[in-house]
Write a protein that holds these residues in place. Structure first.
Motif, PDB file in Angstrom:
ATOM      1  N   LYS A 121      25.789  80.958 -15.645  1.00  0.00           N
ATOM      2  CA  LYS A 121      24.927  79.775 -15.660  1.00  0.00           C
ATOM      3  C   LYS A 121      24.073  79.702 -14.395  1.00  0.00           C
ATOM      4  N   HIS A 122      24.671  80.028 -13.248  1.00  0.00           N
ATOM      5  CA  HIS A 122      23.922  80.024 -11.990  1.00  0.00           C
ATOM      6  C   HIS A 122      22.827  81.088 -12.002  1.00  0.00           C
ATOM      7  N   GLU A 123      23.165  82.276 -12.512  1.00  0.00           N
ATOM      8  CA  GLU A 123      22.172  83.348 -12.556  1.00  0.00           C
ATOM      9  C   GLU A 123      21.019  82.981 -13.492  1.00  0.00           C
ATOM     10  N   LYS A 124      21.349  82.420 -14.637  1.00  0.00           N
ATOM     11  CA  LYS A 124      20.314  82.029 -15.592  1.00  0.00           C
ATOM     12  C   LYS A 124      19.445  80.915 -15.038  1.00  0.00           C
ATOM     13  N   ALA A 125      20.032  79.987 -14.282  1.00  0.00           N
ATOM     14  CA  ALA A 125      19.261  78.885 -13.695  1.00  0.00           C
ATOM     15  C   ALA A 125      18.214  79.438 -12.736  1.00  0.00           C
ATOM     16  N   GLY A 126      18.595  80.415 -11.942  1.00  0.00           N
ATOM     17  CA  GLY A 126      17.657  81.033 -11.011  1.00  0.00           C
ATOM     18  C   GLY A 126      16.532  81.737 -11.742  1.00  0.00           C
ATOM     19  N   ARG A 127      16.885  82.444 -12.806  1.00  0.00           N
ATOM     20  CA  ARG A 127      15.894  83.168 -13.588  1.00  0.00           C
ATOM     21  C   ARG A 127      14.945  82.197 -14.275  1.00  0.00           C
ATOM     22  N   ARG A 128      15.489  81.101 -14.805  1.00  0.00           N
ATOM     23  CA  ARG A 128      14.642  80.095 -15.452  1.00  0.00           C
ATOM     24  C   ARG A 128      13.675  79.464 -14.443  1.00  0.00           C
ATOM     25  N   ARG A 129      14.173  79.208 -13.240  1.00  0.00           N
ATOM     26  CA  ARG A 129      13.316  78.627 -12.197  1.00  0.00           C
ATOM     27  C   ARG A 129      12.179  79.577 -11.852  1.00  0.00           C
ATOM     28  N   LYS A 130      12.496  80.859 -11.688  1.00  0.00           N
ATOM     29  CA  LYS A 130      11.477  81.848 -11.351  1.00  0.00           C
ATOM     30  C   LYS A 130      10.461  81.997 -12.476  1.00  0.00           C
ATOM     31  N   ASN A 131      10.934  81.979 -13.721  1.00  0.00           N
ATOM     32  CA  ASN A 131      10.025  82.091 -14.863  1.00  0.00           C
ATOM     33  C   ASN A 131       9.090  80.896 -14.937  1.00  0.00           C
ATOM     34  N   LYS A 132       9.622  79.719 -14.635  1.00  0.00           N
ATOM     35  CA  LYS A 132       8.808  78.510 -14.663  1.00  0.00           C
ATOM     36  C   LYS A 132       7.709  78.596 -13.605  1.00  0.00           C
ATOM     37  N   LEU A 133       8.035  79.106 -12.424  1.00  0.00           N
ATOM     38  CA  LEU A 133       7.042  79.256 -11.367  1.00  0.00           C
ATOM     39  C   LEU A 133       5.993  80.299 -11.746  1.00  0.00           C
ATOM     40  N   ALA A 134       6.441  81.370 -12.376  1.00  0.00           N
ATOM     41  CA  ALA A 134       5.540  82.467 -12.714  1.00  0.00           C
ATOM     42  C   ALA A 134       4.540  82.069 -13.793  1.00  0.00           C
ATOM     43  N   ARG A 135       4.922  81.141 -14.663  1.00  0.00           N
ATOM     44  CA  ARG A 135       4.008  80.713 -15.722  1.00  0.00           C
ATOM     45  C   ARG A 135       2.747  80.091 -15.148  1.00  0.00           C
ATOM     46  N   LYS A 136       2.856  79.411 -14.018  1.00  0.00           N
ATOM     47  CA  LYS A 136       1.708  78.724 -13.428  1.00  0.00           C
ATOM     48  C   LYS A 136       1.490  79.252 -12.004  1.00  0.00           C
ATOM     49  N   SER A 137       1.392  80.582 -11.874  1.00  0.00           N
ATOM     50  CA  SER A 137       1.274  81.145 -10.533  1.00  0.00           C
ATOM     51  C   SER A 137      -0.173  81.220 -10.057  1.00  0.00           C
ATOM     52  N   THR A 138      -1.121  81.275 -11.006  1.00  0.00           N
ATOM     53  CA  THR A 138      -2.521  81.359 -10.606  1.00  0.00           C
ATOM     54  C   THR A 138      -3.295  80.187 -11.183  1.00  0.00           C
ATOM     55  N   GLN A 139      -4.322  79.778 -10.480  1.00  0.00           N
ATOM     56  CA  GLN A 139      -5.163  78.670 -10.931  1.00  0.00           C
ATOM     57  C   GLN A 139      -6.133  79.164 -11.992  1.00  0.00           C
ATOM     58  N   SER A 140      -6.499  78.282 -12.897  1.00  0.00           N
ATOM     59  CA  SER A 140      -7.506  78.616 -13.887  1.00  0.00           C
ATOM     60  C   SER A 140      -8.870  78.615 -13.202  1.00  0.00           C
ATOM     61  N   THR A 141      -9.861  79.166 -13.887  1.00  0.00           N
ATOM     62  CA  THR A 141     -11.215  79.208 -13.328  1.00  0.00           C
ATOM     63  C   THR A 141     -11.732  77.800 -13.064  1.00  0.00           C
TER      64      THR A 141
END
Length: 53
Positions: free
Chosen positions: A15-35
């Motif tokens: 559960k701890h490992e998955k929580a970290g992965r979910r957090r990283k995935n959430k950050l990666a989804r919005k890592s760059t700004q749109s034009t």
């Protein structure tokens, strides 16, 4: 047969490992700004840029 303690420990670790992965995935989804977000402060094309405050 595995003990209840061992099963609980493994579930907790997963559960701890998955929580970290979910957090990283959430950050990666919005890592760059749109034009639109990137150039929002420059104003409309062909017009003078808004003055800095």
């Amino acid at each position: 047969m595995a003990s209840n303690t061992k099963a609980t420990t493994v579930k907790r670790k997963n559960k701890h490992e998955k929580a970290g992965r979910r957090r990283k995935n959430k950050l990666a989804r919005k890592s760059t700004q749109s034009t639109a977000e990137l150039f929002a402060g420059l104003g409309e094309p062909g017009q003078a840029a808004p003055r800095a405050r």
